[in-house]
Scaffold this motif. Structure first.
Motif, mmCIF file in Angstrom:
data_model
loop_
_atom_site.group_PDB
_atom_site.id
_atom_site.type_symbol
_atom_site.label_atom_id
_atom_site.label_comp_id
_atom_site.label_asym_id
_atom_site.label_seq_id
_atom_site.Cartn_x
_atom_site.Cartn_y
_atom_site.Cartn_z
ATOM 1 N N LYS A 85 0.806 -1.229 0.000
ATOM 2 C CA LYS A 85 0.000 0.000 0.000
ATOM 3 C C LYS A 85 0.838 1.278 0.000
ATOM 4 C CE LYS A 85 -0.669 0.813 4.935
ATOM 5 N NZ LYS A 85 -1.572 0.940 6.037
ATOM 6 N N VAL A 86 2.141 1.184 0.271
ATOM 7 C CA VAL A 86 2.959 2.409 0.358
ATOM 8 C C VAL A 86 3.775 2.616 -0.900
ATOM 9 C CG1 VAL A 86 3.137 2.345 2.866
ATOM 10 C CG2 VAL A 86 4.921 1.253 1.493
ATOM 11 N N ARG A 146 18.384 9.453 2.066
ATOM 12 C CA ARG A 146 17.432 10.583 1.999
ATOM 13 C C ARG A 146 16.227 10.332 2.899
ATOM 14 N NH1 ARG A 146 18.352 9.827 -3.233
ATOM 15 N NH2 ARG A 146 16.278 8.996 -3.625
ATOM 16 N N HIS A 147 15.701 9.122 2.851
ATOM 17 C CA HIS A 147 14.492 8.810 3.610
ATOM 18 C C HIS A 147 14.761 8.825 5.121
ATOM 19 C CE1 HIS A 147 10.327 7.727 3.022
ATOM 20 N NE2 HIS A 147 10.427 6.776 3.929
ATOM 21 N N LEU A 148 15.917 8.330 5.537
ATOM 22 C CA LEU A 148 16.254 8.351 6.967
ATOM 23 C C LEU A 148 16.329 9.782 7.489
ATOM 24 C CD1 LEU A 148 18.918 5.513 7.275
ATOM 25 C CD2 LEU A 148 16.626 5.546 8.288
ATOM 26 N N ALA A 149 16.734 10.713 6.652
ATOM 27 C CA ALA A 149 16.829 12.119 7.052
ATOM 28 C C ALA A 149 15.453 12.740 7.283
ATOM 29 C CB ALA A 149 17.595 12.911 5.996
ATOM 30 N N GLN A 150 14.402 12.074 6.819
ATOM 31 C CA GLN A 150 13.031 12.581 6.960
ATOM 32 C C GLN A 150 12.253 11.871 8.071
ATOM 33 O OE1 GLN A 150 11.410 11.891 3.072
ATOM 34 N NE2 GLN A 150 12.858 13.235 2.073
ATOM 35 N N LYS A 151 12.965 11.282 9.025
ATOM 36 C CA LYS A 151 12.310 10.507 10.079
ATOM 37 C C LYS A 151 11.284 11.351 10.830
ATOM 38 C CE LYS A 151 13.041 7.748 14.155
ATOM 39 N NZ LYS A 151 13.873 7.460 15.294
ATOM 40 N N TYR A 178 7.454 1.562 6.546
ATOM 41 C CA TYR A 178 7.075 0.561 5.549
ATOM 42 C C TYR A 178 7.774 0.824 4.210
ATOM 43 C CZ TYR A 178 3.262 -0.544 8.821
ATOM 44 O OH TYR A 178 2.522 -0.887 9.922
ATOM 45 N N SER A 179 7.880 2.093 3.850
ATOM 46 C CA SER A 179 8.549 2.442 2.607
ATOM 47 C C SER A 179 10.029 2.061 2.656
ATOM 48 C CB SER A 179 8.389 3.941 2.341
ATOM 49 O OG SER A 179 8.949 4.280 1.104
ATOM 50 N N LEU A 180 10.681 2.365 3.772
ATOM 51 C CA LEU A 180 12.089 1.982 3.929
ATOM 52 C C LEU A 180 12.256 0.465 3.865
ATOM 53 C CD1 LEU A 180 13.420 4.381 6.692
ATOM 54 C CD2 LEU A 180 14.492 3.979 4.480
#
Length: 108
Positions: free
Chosen positions: A32-33, A80-85, A97-99
Motif C-alpha cells: 500500500k505504500v 534521503r528517507h532516513l533524514a526525513q524521520k 514501511y517504505s524503507l
C-alpha cells in the motif's frame, strides 16, 4: 561515490535479509505504500525490493552494471528517507514501511 563505496554502503544500509524482504513484500502494508508510476499498480519501492533480493542472492563479482546502478539508487534513497524521520514511534508508519520495501528496517 564509486562502486566499491556504494557496495559497502549498500551492505550497511540494507539491514534485512533476502528472505525478510521477500516475506515483507507479500504483506498488505508493503503493497500500500510508495509512489506508483502511471497506471502501474506496483510502487517503485516494491519493485526495488525485488531487485534488492536478486542482488543479495548474488556474489559481488556477479554484479551487473544494472545491479551497481540500483545499488547506488538504494543507498541514496535510504539515506534521503532516513533524514526525513518523523517524530514519535515509527513502528506502524508508512515511513518505515517504505524503507522496508528498500531493504532497511529502521526498528532493527
Amino acid at each position: 561515490m564509486n562502486d566499491q563505496e556504494a557496495i559497502r554502503e549498500f551492505d550497511s544500509a540494507v539491514n534485512m535479509t533476502a528472505t525478510q524482504i521477500s516475506d515483507w513484500l507479500e504483506t498488505d502494508e508493503s503493497k500500500k505504500v510508495g509512489y506508483k508510476e502511471g497506471e502501474d499498480s506496483e510502487s517503485v519501492g516494491h519493485k526495488s525490493g525485488k531487485k534488492i533480493i536478486r542482488i543479495l542472492n548474488k556474489n559481488q563479482d556477479e554484479y551487473s552494471d544494472a545491479d551497481l546502478k540500483h545499488i547506488h539508487k538504494v543507498v541514496g534513497y535510504i539515506h534521503r528517507h532516513l533524514a526525513q524521520k518523523p517524530d514519535g514511534d515509527v513502528t506502524d508508519t508508512n515511513w518505515r514501511y517504505s524503507l522496508m520495501n528498500w531493504g532497511h528496517d529502521p526498528k532493527k
